[in-house]
Design an enzyme around this catalytic site. Structure first.
Site, PDB file in Angstrom:
ATOM      1  N   CYS A 134       0.834  -1.205   0.000  1.00  0.00           N
ATOM      2  CA  CYS A 134       0.000   0.000   0.000  1.00  0.00           C
ATOM      3  C   CYS A 134       0.866   1.251   0.000  1.00  0.00           C
ATOM      4  O   CYS A 134       1.326   1.712   1.053  1.00  0.00           O
ATOM      5  CB  CYS A 134      -0.917  -0.014   1.213  1.00  0.00           C
ATOM      6  SG  CYS A 134      -1.931   1.458   1.298  1.00  0.00           S
ATOM      7  N   CYS A 137      -0.480   4.177   2.021  1.00  0.00           N
ATOM      8  CA  CYS A 137      -0.384   4.039   3.490  1.00  0.00           C
ATOM      9  C   CYS A 137       1.043   4.317   3.943  1.00  0.00           C
ATOM     10  O   CYS A 137       1.270   4.946   4.966  1.00  0.00           O
ATOM     11  CB  CYS A 137      -0.727   2.631   3.956  1.00  0.00           C
ATOM     12  SG  CYS A 137      -2.119   1.878   3.185  1.00  0.00           S
ATOM     13  N   ASP A 138       2.005   3.791   3.208  1.00  0.00           N
ATOM     14  CA  ASP A 138       3.384   3.746   3.709  1.00  0.00           C
ATOM     15  C   ASP A 138       4.371   4.620   2.943  1.00  0.00           C
ATOM     16  O   ASP A 138       5.523   4.756   3.353  1.00  0.00           O
ATOM     17  CB  ASP A 138       3.879   2.283   3.685  1.00  0.00           C
ATOM     18  CG  ASP A 138       2.997   1.392   4.539  1.00  0.00           C
ATOM     19  OD1 ASP A 138       2.517   1.872   5.569  1.00  0.00           O
ATOM     20  OD2 ASP A 138       2.786   0.225   4.172  1.00  0.00           O
TER      21      ASP A 138
END
Ligand code: NDP
Length: 307
Positions: A134, A137-138
């Site tokens: 992701c 997300c990261d």
């Protein structure tokens, strides 16, 4: 013992849309959102192709809005994941978080799909230490660093261009000599200077030390093995449908997608309907998931009326 008219499993566009329609049909729907409320869209950046939002909307924003709409119309949206299901007879029995039992007169499965990994031991070793599925997300953790994205589809191109805005350099590791992505996404990649595509390459190993990922060892089709130095290793190689809990009763295809009857959301089990990515290997868009959630609620309403 709690028995509900319409139980919806999944808190993504399919589940929330089913909840909106089922609420308006007075089915008093109960929704269990699962382990990722909002579903996969909460891990994406801006959505520009969902109609009604002239300037686009964030994935999280779209999901929050859909959920609020469902709640306003009366849906009972709960946190919790289904851990067991018995669909052998109606009312269907579902167990929530290994504890609570809920019985459902109709069931709408909208459990979505989950990101695939390559299956390398080194990938598991460094998951959360530089390996991620992701980017949104990261990606933040890799500002001004170098990362790799595996895959050549729309997701890989989207993630690579997103990461290119944060990182010094992005490698795309593509196993063929073409991208599968749509022309629009390919063009975005071509127009992004700090993306380099490594064609015809497969990952043999994710390299790292005690602090996390340091690189990847690649095998090119011509037989050459070489290493690249990266701080982050992102997977974008597709998804598998979250149908495991139900496939003992509900027919699935060879990849695990729930089979629905023609243009309806009906599964082979009367009173069980499927919507969204768990039954859609083809389109997998927020808008198509939402539309199938609508169909599932209408099908559930019709089914209950005929009982
Ligand atoms: P896709 O299945 O479309 O693409 C997967 C990619 O990963 C392919 O390039 C595939 O290679 C590669 N791949 C698969 N397995 C491996 C492996 N083991 N090793 C290396 N590479 C591998 O998945 P996506 O998630 O990209 O897209 C899914 C759907 O969602 C599509 O319909 C897409 O159009 C849609 N989508 C739309 C978006 C938008 O409209 N904005 C954004 C994101 C997704 P190969 O081509 O060789 O099979």
């Amino acid at each position: 013992m709690e028995t509900v008219n319409c139980l919806i499993i999944g808190g993504g566009p399919a589940g929330y849309t089913a909840a909106i329609y089922a609420s308006r049909a007075d089915l008093s729907p109960v929704v269990y959102e699962g382990i990722q409320p909002g579903g996969q869209l909460t891990t994406t950046t801006d959505i520009e192709n969902y109609p009604g939002f002239e300037n686009g909307i964030s994935g999280q924003g779209l999901m929050d809005t859909m959920k609020a709409q469902a709640v306003r119309l009366g849906a009972d949206i709960r946190t919790g994941a289904i851990t067991e299901a018995d669909l052998s007879k109606r009312p269907f029995k579902l167990v929530i978080d290994g504890e609570k039992e809920v019985y459902a007169q109709t069931l709408i499965i909208a459990t979505g799909a989950t990101a695939k990994y390559l299956g390398l031991p080194s990938e598991i070793k460094y998951r959360g230490l530089g390996v991620s599925a992701c980017a949104t997300c990261d990606g933040f953790f890799y500002r001004k660093k170098t990362v790799a994205v595996v895959g050549g589809g729309d997701t890989a191109c989207e993630e690579a261009t997103y990461l290119a805005g944060l990182c010094k350099k992005v490698y795309m590791i593509v196993r063929r000599d073409v991208l599968r992505a749509s022309e629009a996404m390919q063009e975005r990649v071509r127009n992004t200077e700090n993306i380099e595509i490594l064609w015809n390459c497969n990952t043999q190993e994710v390299l790292g030390d005690e602090y996390g990922v340091t690189g990847a060892r690649l095998l090119r089709k011509d037989g050459e093995v070489f290493d690249i130095a990266v701080d982050g290793f992102f997977l974008a190689i597709g998804h598998h449908p979250n149908s495991e809990l139900f496939n003992k009763w509900v027919a699935v295809d060879k990849e695990g997608y729930i089979v629905t009857d023609g243009k309806t959301s009906k599964t082979n089990v009367e009173g069980v309907f499927a919507a969204g990515d768990v039954q859609d290997p083809l389109y997998r868009q927020a808008i198509t998931a939402a539309a199938s959630g609508c169909r599932a609620a209408l099908d559930a309403e019709k089914f209950l009326k005929m009982q």
